[in-house]
Design a protein around this motif. Structure first.
Motif, mmCIF file in Angstrom:
data_model
loop_
_atom_site.group_PDB
_atom_site.id
_atom_site.type_symbol
_atom_site.label_atom_id
_atom_site.label_comp_id
_atom_site.label_asym_id
_atom_site.label_seq_id
_atom_site.Cartn_x
_atom_site.Cartn_y
_atom_site.Cartn_z
ATOM 1 N N GLY A 1 6.092 -2.622 13.477
ATOM 2 C CA GLY A 1 4.701 -2.203 13.565
ATOM 3 C C GLY A 1 4.323 -1.526 12.263
ATOM 4 N N ILE A 2 3.371 -2.083 11.539
ATOM 5 C CA ILE A 2 2.981 -1.572 10.219
ATOM 6 C C ILE A 2 1.529 -1.097 10.292
ATOM 7 C CG2 ILE A 2 2.752 -2.132 7.758
ATOM 8 C CD1 ILE A 2 5.640 -2.351 8.840
ATOM 9 N N THR A 3 1.268 0.101 9.767
ATOM 10 C CA THR A 3 -0.091 0.635 9.700
ATOM 11 C C THR A 3 -0.389 1.077 8.272
ATOM 12 O OG1 THR A 3 0.664 2.863 10.264
ATOM 13 C CG2 THR A 3 -0.067 1.480 12.092
ATOM 14 N N GLY A 4 -1.658 1.147 7.930
ATOM 15 C CA GLY A 4 -2.068 1.662 6.623
ATOM 16 C C GLY A 4 -2.001 0.669 5.489
ATOM 17 N N GLY A 5 -1.862 -0.618 5.784
ATOM 18 C CA GLY A 5 -1.824 -1.636 4.733
ATOM 19 C C GLY A 5 -0.493 -2.372 4.679
ATOM 20 N N ASP A 6 -0.377 -3.292 3.717
ATOM 21 C CA ASP A 6 0.840 -4.093 3.567
ATOM 22 C C ASP A 6 2.010 -3.216 3.148
ATOM 23 O OD1 ASP A 6 -0.794 -6.190 4.180
ATOM 24 O OD2 ASP A 6 -0.880 -7.003 2.152
ATOM 25 N N ALA A 7 3.223 -3.616 3.588
ATOM 26 C CA ALA A 7 4.406 -2.791 3.352
ATOM 27 C C ALA A 7 5.596 -3.649 2.958
ATOM 28 C CB ALA A 7 4.732 -1.996 4.613
ATOM 29 N N LEU A 8 6.604 -3.001 2.447
ATOM 30 C CA LEU A 8 7.888 -3.628 2.155
ATOM 31 C C LEU A 8 8.902 -3.039 3.120
ATOM 32 C CD1 LEU A 8 9.533 -5.485 0.196
ATOM 33 C CD2 LEU A 8 10.142 -3.381 -1.013
ATOM 34 N N SER B 1 0.845 -1.189 0.000
ATOM 35 C CA SER B 1 0.000 0.000 0.000
ATOM 36 C C SER B 1 0.882 1.241 0.000
ATOM 37 C CB SER B 1 -0.892 -0.008 1.239
ATOM 38 O OG SER B 1 -1.561 1.218 1.360
ATOM 39 N N ALA B 2 0.555 2.201 -0.858
ATOM 40 C CA ALA B 2 1.322 3.444 -0.915
ATOM 41 C C ALA B 2 1.165 4.249 0.369
ATOM 42 C CB ALA B 2 0.887 4.269 -2.117
ATOM 43 N N SER B 3 0.088 3.986 1.117
ATOM 44 C CA SER B 3 -0.143 4.748 2.345
ATOM 45 C C SER B 3 0.375 4.027 3.595
ATOM 46 C CB SER B 3 -1.644 5.033 2.508
ATOM 47 O OG SER B 3 -2.351 3.814 2.629
ATOM 48 N N SER B 4 1.028 2.879 3.419
ATOM 49 C CA SER B 4 1.517 2.146 4.592
ATOM 50 C C SER B 4 2.702 2.865 5.225
ATOM 51 C CB SER B 4 1.894 0.712 4.219
ATOM 52 O OG SER B 4 2.974 0.714 3.316
ATOM 53 N N MET B 5 2.778 2.730 6.520
ATOM 54 C CA MET B 5 3.880 3.308 7.284
ATOM 55 C C MET B 5 4.253 2.313 8.365
ATOM 56 S SD MET B 5 2.578 7.202 7.766
ATOM 57 C CE MET B 5 4.092 7.690 8.557
ATOM 58 N N GLY B 6 5.413 2.482 8.947
ATOM 59 C CA GLY B 6 5.771 1.574 10.019
ATOM 60 C C GLY B 6 7.111 1.888 10.626
ATOM 61 N N THR B 7 7.387 1.133 11.665
ATOM 62 C CA THR B 7 8.674 1.224 12.333
ATOM 63 C C THR B 7 9.244 -0.182 12.474
ATOM 64 O OG1 THR B 7 7.672 1.039 14.516
ATOM 65 C CG2 THR B 7 8.018 3.261 13.675
ATOM 66 N N VAL B 8 10.562 -0.269 12.414
ATOM 67 C CA VAL B 8 11.267 -1.533 12.617
ATOM 68 C C VAL B 8 12.387 -1.250 13.605
ATOM 69 C CG1 VAL B 8 12.606 -3.376 11.540
ATOM 70 C CG2 VAL B 8 10.727 -2.307 10.272
ATOM 71 N N GLU B 9 12.470 -2.079 14.649
ATOM 72 C CA GLU B 9 13.457 -1.881 15.707
ATOM 73 C C GLU B 9 14.215 -3.171 15.958
ATOM 74 O OE1 GLU B 9 13.326 -1.125 20.517
ATOM 75 O OE2 GLU B 9 11.628 -0.485 19.298
#
Length: 128
Positions: free
Chosen positions: A38-45, A16-24
């Motif tokens: 933690g991913i929000t707004g749809g699937d992400a890469l 999703s172009a609107s996905s966002m997230g953090t990786v720690e």
């Protein structure tokens, strides 16, 4: 942000172009790296700052095996669904386990031969 991927070598994930997230990073060892994401707004890469090397590295997301993708020519990437995830990269090449198994067998054989030699030398000394 964008990532360059080779569609001829990897199945491109739908993100999703609107996905966002953090990786720690939770833990980093020479043969294992654990992240939380933690991913929000749809699937992400998710693109990781480690070199892509497909011989021996495996990945799991929430305990399920995941395909490691190559992004930006040299980096590792994973397709992640929306939500919270534990990501584990593990380095366990088959050659390492084959080598360890062979070394274990050889070590056992050497010990067995050592004890047989002691046993036989003890028997020959008692008959003299």
């Amino acid at each position: 942000l964008s990532a360059v991927m080779d569609a001829s070598k990897f199945e491109l994930p739908e993100v999703s172009a609107s996905s966002m997230g953090t990786v720690e990073v939770l833990s980093r060892k020479p043969n294992e790296i654990i992240y939380k994401a933690g991913i929000t707004g749809g699937d992400a890469l998710a693109v990781f700052s480690e070199i892509y090397y497909d011989n021996g590295w495996t990945a799991s997301v929430n305990g399920k095996e995941a395909d490691i993708l190559r992004a930006n020519y040299v980096l590792r990437a994973l397709a992640l669904s929306e939500g919270n995830h534990e990501i584990k990269f593990t380095f366990a090449p088959k050659s390492y386990f084959v080598g360890n198994t062979i070394m274990l067998i050889c070590g056992i054989l050497v010990l067995v031969m050592f004890f047989i030699a002691i046993f036989l030398s003890g028997k020959t000394q008692h008959h003299d």
